[in-house]
Scaffold this active site. Sequence first.
Site, PDB file in Angstrom:
ATOM      1  N   CYS A  12       0.807  -1.228   0.000  1.00  0.00           N
ATOM      2  CA  CYS A  12       0.000   0.000   0.000  1.00  0.00           C
ATOM      3  C   CYS A  12       0.835   1.271   0.000  1.00  0.00           C
ATOM      4  O   CYS A  12       0.281   2.371  -0.030  1.00  0.00           O
ATOM      5  CB  CYS A  12      -0.980  -0.008   1.166  1.00  0.00           C
ATOM      6  SG  CYS A  12      -2.336  -1.130   0.831  1.00  0.00           S
TER       7      CYS A  12
HETATM    8  N1  COA Z   1     -19.974  -9.664   9.136  1.00  0.00           N
HETATM    9  C1  COA Z   1     -20.382  -9.761  10.417  1.00  0.00           C
HETATM   10  N2  COA Z   1     -19.555  -9.980  11.445  1.00  0.00           N
HETATM   11  C2  COA Z   1     -18.242 -10.134  11.167  1.00  0.00           C
HETATM   12  C3  COA Z   1     -17.741 -10.068   9.858  1.00  0.00           C
HETATM   13  C4  COA Z   1     -18.667  -9.824   8.821  1.00  0.00           C
HETATM   14  N3  COA Z   1     -18.271  -9.722   7.543  1.00  0.00           N
HETATM   15  N4  COA Z   1     -16.412 -10.254   9.880  1.00  0.00           N
HETATM   16  C5  COA Z   1     -16.061 -10.422  11.163  1.00  0.00           C
HETATM   17  N5  COA Z   1     -17.179 -10.364  11.949  1.00  0.00           N
HETATM   18  C6  COA Z   1     -17.245 -10.515  13.416  1.00  0.00           C
HETATM   19  C7  COA Z   1     -16.092 -11.314  13.930  1.00  0.00           C
HETATM   20  O1  COA Z   1     -16.390 -12.688  13.891  1.00  0.00           O
HETATM   21  C8  COA Z   1     -15.938 -10.786  15.347  1.00  0.00           C
HETATM   22  O2  COA Z   1     -16.907 -11.408  16.164  1.00  0.00           O
HETATM   23  P1  COA Z   1     -16.507 -11.832  17.683  1.00  0.00           P
HETATM   24  O3  COA Z   1     -16.180 -10.542  18.354  1.00  0.00           O
HETATM   25  O4  COA Z   1     -17.749 -12.507  18.126  1.00  0.00           O
HETATM   26  O5  COA Z   1     -15.326 -12.738  17.526  1.00  0.00           O
HETATM   27  C9  COA Z   1     -16.339  -9.318  15.234  1.00  0.00           C
HETATM   28  O6  COA Z   1     -17.136  -9.234  14.027  1.00  0.00           O
HETATM   29  C10 COA Z   1     -15.169  -8.383  15.137  1.00  0.00           C
HETATM   30  O7  COA Z   1     -14.292  -8.855  14.096  1.00  0.00           O
HETATM   31  P2  COA Z   1     -12.904  -8.200  13.795  1.00  0.00           P
HETATM   32  O8  COA Z   1     -12.254  -8.875  12.622  1.00  0.00           O
HETATM   33  O9  COA Z   1     -12.112  -8.143  15.046  1.00  0.00           O
HETATM   34  O10 COA Z   1     -13.383  -6.741  13.350  1.00  0.00           O
HETATM   35  P3  COA Z   1     -12.631  -5.378  13.386  1.00  0.00           P
HETATM   36  O11 COA Z   1     -13.507  -4.412  14.077  1.00  0.00           O
HETATM   37  O12 COA Z   1     -11.209  -5.467  13.804  1.00  0.00           O
HETATM   38  O13 COA Z   1     -12.622  -4.972  11.840  1.00  0.00           O
HETATM   39  C11 COA Z   1     -11.136  -4.912   9.945  1.00  0.00           C
HETATM   40  C12 COA Z   1     -11.954  -5.767  10.887  1.00  0.00           C
HETATM   41  C13 COA Z   1     -10.331  -5.818   9.032  1.00  0.00           C
HETATM   42  C14 COA Z   1     -12.082  -4.072   9.099  1.00  0.00           C
HETATM   43  C15 COA Z   1     -10.230  -3.972  10.759  1.00  0.00           C
HETATM   44  O14 COA Z   1      -9.540  -4.698  11.738  1.00  0.00           O
HETATM   45  C16 COA Z   1      -9.222  -3.251   9.919  1.00  0.00           C
HETATM   46  O15 COA Z   1      -9.543  -2.556   8.962  1.00  0.00           O
HETATM   47  N6  COA Z   1      -7.950  -3.326  10.293  1.00  0.00           N
HETATM   48  C17 COA Z   1      -6.885  -2.637   9.572  1.00  0.00           C
HETATM   49  C18 COA Z   1      -6.590  -3.394   8.343  1.00  0.00           C
HETATM   50  C19 COA Z   1      -5.683  -2.672   7.391  1.00  0.00           C
HETATM   51  O16 COA Z   1      -5.464  -1.506   7.467  1.00  0.00           O
HETATM   52  N7  COA Z   1      -5.163  -3.396   6.458  1.00  0.00           N
HETATM   53  C20 COA Z   1      -4.353  -2.838   5.460  1.00  0.00           C
HETATM   54  C21 COA Z   1      -4.720  -3.493   4.215  1.00  0.00           C
HETATM   55  S1  COA Z   1      -3.949  -2.651   2.913  1.00  0.00           S
END
Ligand code: COA
Length: 379
Positions: free
Chosen positions: A161
């Site tokens: 990125c």
């Molecule tokens: N729909 C519904 N629920 C979902 C889901 C979906 N698509 N995906 C995950 N969940 C659930 C999980 O199972 C988890 O449930 P639990 O608490 O019962 O275990 C909960 O939602 C939280 O999941 P989590 O993955 O921890 O969510 P988050 O708030 O951390 O968001 C991201 C996920 C990936 C959006 C976030 O962490 C993020 O953007 N991180 C930075 C990533 C980044 O910058 N990457 C660079 C790429 S270039």
Amino acid sequence: MSARTTTGTSITGHGVWHPANVLENSELCAAFNEFVRRDNARNADAIAAGTHEPLKESTPEFVVKASGILRRYVEDKTGLVDPERMCPNIRDRPETELSIQAEYAVNAAKVALERAGRVGEEVDLVVLGCSNLQRLYPALAIEVQDAIGARGYAFDISLGCSAATGATQLASQAVRLGQAKCALVVVPELTTGHMNWRERDSHFIFGDASVALVVEPAATAKASSWEILSTQMASKWSATTIRNNRGYLDRCDPDTERDEVSKLFHQQGRRVFKEVVPMAEKFIKDHLAAHDLQPAQVTRYWLHQANQAMNELIAKRVLGRAATRSEAPIILDEFGNTASAGSLIAFSRHNEELAAGSYGMMASFGAGYSLGSLLLQRQ
Ligand code: COA
């Protein structure tokens, strides 16, 4: 460095292009959930026997809450809303036709060159930075160079990125060294091809878009260009946080399936969030401190666009208070995460009204980890 330090180079043109298809969160989740139901039905016996974990459904509400993404532009929708396919349909083109990523680059380049008041023939360097390159060689940048009638030389760079900020820095350095007079940076992020559309944690993250910048000597840049005062890069190895293992050795491991999930985008999103926020905060603060600038003296931060909460937190930690939308604009609500194109798209969409003398900072953070920033001042 002082506040007046400069590379002597400027961004004289910028342009964004994206495919016409819009994929809403509701359509994305409907297709994903149908895939989940079918997969669970196929594995019903094993699920009942307790030997197979059922897949869970996704919701548009979660996507918005976790990422801030409302929709994204995609090259192909048909494959993405087909629960049996869950992959974009993008046909291979004959070798004599313009490659799709080169086409993305040319589409954004046309807008940027027009804004700079330049034509392709005046370009003497093309740097193509992208998190995914559709082939190994010949370099896509050389195809772009040919397609726009540019002179000089061209090369591709890969840096997750931070590929776009890295490419811009290389273009600026070449202009500064006199190796080029009119450099074109192109960032054709066709990201939907690298995603695992069957994975609930990340199926909503990315979108397709292309962005381009023109970099020229500041001394001859037209009024209202953005002078690049200085640039900064950093990288730190992180083996498992954001990764895609696809590569030319794929067919060589006799025990690995061609489409196994490690050969698609995968990440530890929570860990990335926790690790990248302090890294980006320090990186931006260090860059400003080197210019004796206070964070509030910068009118606009064009941050990498992966996650809205992450951007809000980084901007808050840099400024010591919540940033306004004007100080740290968001484009990921409309585009999704466009990998390295995000900070440049935010710049292209949100710079025109700033007054001469305003400071702006472009900053990216992503796989590697890799970080890049450019301190700009409006001319
Ligand atoms: N729909 C519904 N629920 C979902 C889901 C979906 N698509 N995906 C995950 N969940 C659930 C999980 O199972 C988890 O449930 P639990 O608490 O019962 O275990 C909960 O939602 C939280 O999941 P989590 O993955 O921890 O969510 P988050 O708030 O951390 O968001 C991201 C996920 C990936 C959006 C976030 O962490 C993020 O953007 N991180 C930075 C990533 C980044 O910058 N990457 C660079 C790429 S270039």
